[in-house]
Design a protein around this motif. Structure first.
Motif, short mmCIF file in Angstrom:
data_model
loop_
_atom_site.label_atom_id
_atom_site.label_comp_id
_atom_site.label_asym_id
_atom_site.label_seq_id
_atom_site.Cartn_x
_atom_site.Cartn_y
_atom_site.Cartn_z
N LEU A 39 0.87 -0.89 -0.24
CA LEU A 39 0.18 0.04 0.26
C LEU A 39 1.14 1.13 -0.35
N TYR A 40 0.81 2.15 -0.89
CA TYR A 40 1.88 3.24 -1.59
C TYR A 40 0.52 4.10 -0.92
N PRO A 41 1.29 5.36 -0.02
CA PRO A 41 0.59 7.19 0.20
C PRO A 41 0.57 7.26 -0.69
N ARG A 42 -0.07 8.66 -0.10
CA ARG A 42 -0.69 9.30 -1.95
C ARG A 42 0.32 10.42 -1.89
N ARG A 43 1.43 10.32 -1.11
CA ARG A 43 2.85 11.00 -0.90
C ARG A 43 3.86 10.70 -1.18
N ALA A 44 4.68 11.23 -1.32
CA ALA A 44 6.37 10.52 -1.72
C ALA A 44 6.87 11.27 -0.85
N TYR A 45 7.57 10.55 0.14
CA TYR A 45 8.57 10.96 0.56
C TYR A 45 9.62 12.23 0.45
N PHE A 46 9.93 11.59 -0.16
CA PHE A 46 11.47 11.89 -0.81
C PHE A 46 11.56 11.70 -2.15
N ILE A 47 12.26 12.25 -3.03
CA ILE A 47 12.36 12.48 -5.02
C ILE A 47 13.08 12.93 -5.16
N ALA A 48 14.49 12.17 -5.45
CA ALA A 48 15.27 12.53 -6.80
C ALA A 48 16.01 11.71 -7.94
N ARG A 49 16.94 12.62 -8.55
CA ARG A 49 16.89 12.02 -9.57
C ARG A 49 17.91 10.35 -9.83
N PRO A 50 17.53 9.19 -9.99
CA PRO A 50 19.31 8.56 -10.82
C PRO A 50 20.27 8.52 -10.88
N CYS A 51 21.31 8.39 -10.60
CA CYS A 51 22.56 8.70 -10.92
C CYS A 51 23.59 6.78 -11.36
N ILE A 52 24.66 7.20 -11.41
CA ILE A 52 25.67 6.36 -10.86
C ILE A 52 26.83 7.50 -11.15
N ALA A 53 27.80 6.33 -10.57
CA ALA A 53 29.40 7.59 -10.01
C ALA A 53 30.26 6.50 -10.94
N VAL A 54 31.21 7.63 -11.99
CA VAL A 54 32.12 6.73 -12.33
C VAL A 54 33.50 6.86 -11.97
N ARG A 55 34.15 6.11 -12.42
CA ARG A 55 35.51 6.71 -11.43
C ARG A 55 36.52 8.22 -12.47
N MET A 56 36.89 8.44 -11.55
CA MET A 56 37.63 10.04 -11.36
C MET A 56 38.18 10.27 -13.22
N ASP A 57 38.80 9.58 -13.66
CA ASP A 57 39.63 9.37 -14.89
C ASP A 57 39.15 9.29 -15.77
N SER A 58 37.47 8.74 -15.29
CA SER A 58 36.84 8.63 -16.34
C SER A 58 36.53 10.25 -17.66
N PRO A 59 36.52 9.41 -18.59
CA PRO A 59 36.49 10.49 -20.00
C PRO A 59 34.57 11.05 -19.71
N LEU A 60 34.20 10.50 -19.52
CA LEU A 60 32.63 10.83 -19.74
C LEU A 60 32.08 11.86 -18.51
N LYS A 61 31.26 13.00 -18.57
CA LYS A 61 31.41 14.53 -18.36
C LYS A 61 29.92 13.97 -17.77
N HIS A 62 28.69 13.42 -19.12
CA HIS A 62 27.34 14.07 -18.96
C HIS A 62 27.33 12.73 -19.13
N ILE A 63 25.63 12.36 -19.25
CA ILE A 63 24.74 10.89 -19.69
C ILE A 63 23.88 11.92 -20.77
N SER A 64 23.62 11.85 -21.55
CA SER A 64 22.21 12.33 -22.39
C SER A 64 21.54 11.04 -23.05
N THR A 65 21.79 9.93 -23.64
CA THR A 65 21.54 8.82 -23.62
C THR A 65 22.13 7.16 -23.73
N ILE A 66 21.59 6.56 -23.90
CA ILE A 66 22.48 4.81 -23.92
C ILE A 66 24.01 5.06 -24.08
N GLU A 67 24.33 5.96 -25.58
CA GLU A 67 25.13 4.96 -26.45
C GLU A 67 26.36 6.09 -25.03
N ASP A 68 26.38 7.05 -24.68
CA ASP A 68 27.44 6.97 -23.17
C ASP A 68 27.52 6.13 -22.53
#
Length: 266
Positions: free
Chosen positions: A108-137
């Protein structure tokens, strides 16, 4: 005349007594809530009890419900799913739950969520990846999270499972273990449903400067306190919960940020 007054008083006294009994009954209600460690939302205090913003907030809500809370755990996250599927469960609810097709019929879920956040990933700092736009990234990435009752990645990943490799862990403390695997080069990214967990755990492990956290281009994920349908108290608890939170104002993100700041001062 005196007899009528006496009867009226007797009725009033009886009604008041009944109301007191009902109120005491509500106050005596105990909610058995499963908990598992998801820093900084929930961590383990000295003595093995849970602490953190999610615990504090639910305790406040329970008090407004006229209930007390029995925290049961730390519960292996895989066993929480088994408990929810049981014919008759020993738990009444769980923290930090999202909506997925596999678990919605069980909860049973209440009408109101208590926490909303964007999903994310962590990569190593030496990764060239700086931004994610599509699955190709992140095509070809080996991604680590934790095994749950249902695959709980966001659409960009679940709709493209042929383009990534899912390498989830079982057991507890999965964020720290996944971050260690990331730095060892065993996986390419660590997934989490919110950035706070990655940032907090990295700081706790002394590796904050060695990872980069990137948001995924998916909709924010709503997190709920939920009640288990197989609990005999589920319907009653949900009614009390909705009433208790209807006029309740809280800033959960601020609570999490305060917890992170407290951890830095230790």
């Amino acid at each position: 005349m005196g007899t009528k007054v006496f009867k009226t008083v007797s009725v009033v006294v009886a009604v008041l007594a009944a109301l007191i009994v009902i109120q005491q009954s509500l106050q005596a209600e105990t909610i058995r809530m499963a908990w598992f460690a998801v820093p900084p939302h929930v961590t383990t205090a000295d003595g093995g009890m849970p602490k953190g913003p999610s615990i504090d907030l639910f305790n406040k809500i329970a008090a407004r419900m006229g209930c007390t809370v029995e925290w049961v755990g730390p519960y292996p996250i895989s066993r929480v799913g088994q408990e929810q599927k049981a014919g008759k469960g020993s738990l009444d609810g769980t923290i930090l739950h999202i909506r997925t097709a596999a678990v919605e019929p069980l909860l049973l879920y209440p009408r109101r969520a208590y926490f909303i956040a964007r999903p994310c990933i962590a990569v190593r700092m030496d990764s060239p990846l700086k931004h994610i736009s599509t699955i190709e990234d992140i095509r070809g990435f080996r991604i680590g999270f934790v095994k749950t009752l249902s695959l709980s990645y966001p659409p960009m990943i679940t709709n493209n499972l042929d383009k990534v490799i899912i390498d989830d862990l079982t057991g507890e403390n999965w964020t720290s273990r996944n971050l260690a695997r990331l730095l060892l080069g065993r996986i390419d990214a660590v997934y989490e449903r919110n950035p706070y967990t990655l940032l907090y755990q990295a700081a706790l492990d002394g590796i904050a400067g060695r990872i980069r956290v990137l948001e995924l281009p998916d909709a924010p994920i709503a997190h709920y306190f939920v009640f288990h349908r197989n609990s005999t108290k589920a319907e009653k608890l949900m009614r009390l919960y909705e009433k208790a939170t209807a006029g309740m104002n809280f800033d959960y993100d601020a609570m999490v940020r305060s917890e992170i700041e407290r951890s830095k001062r230790k």
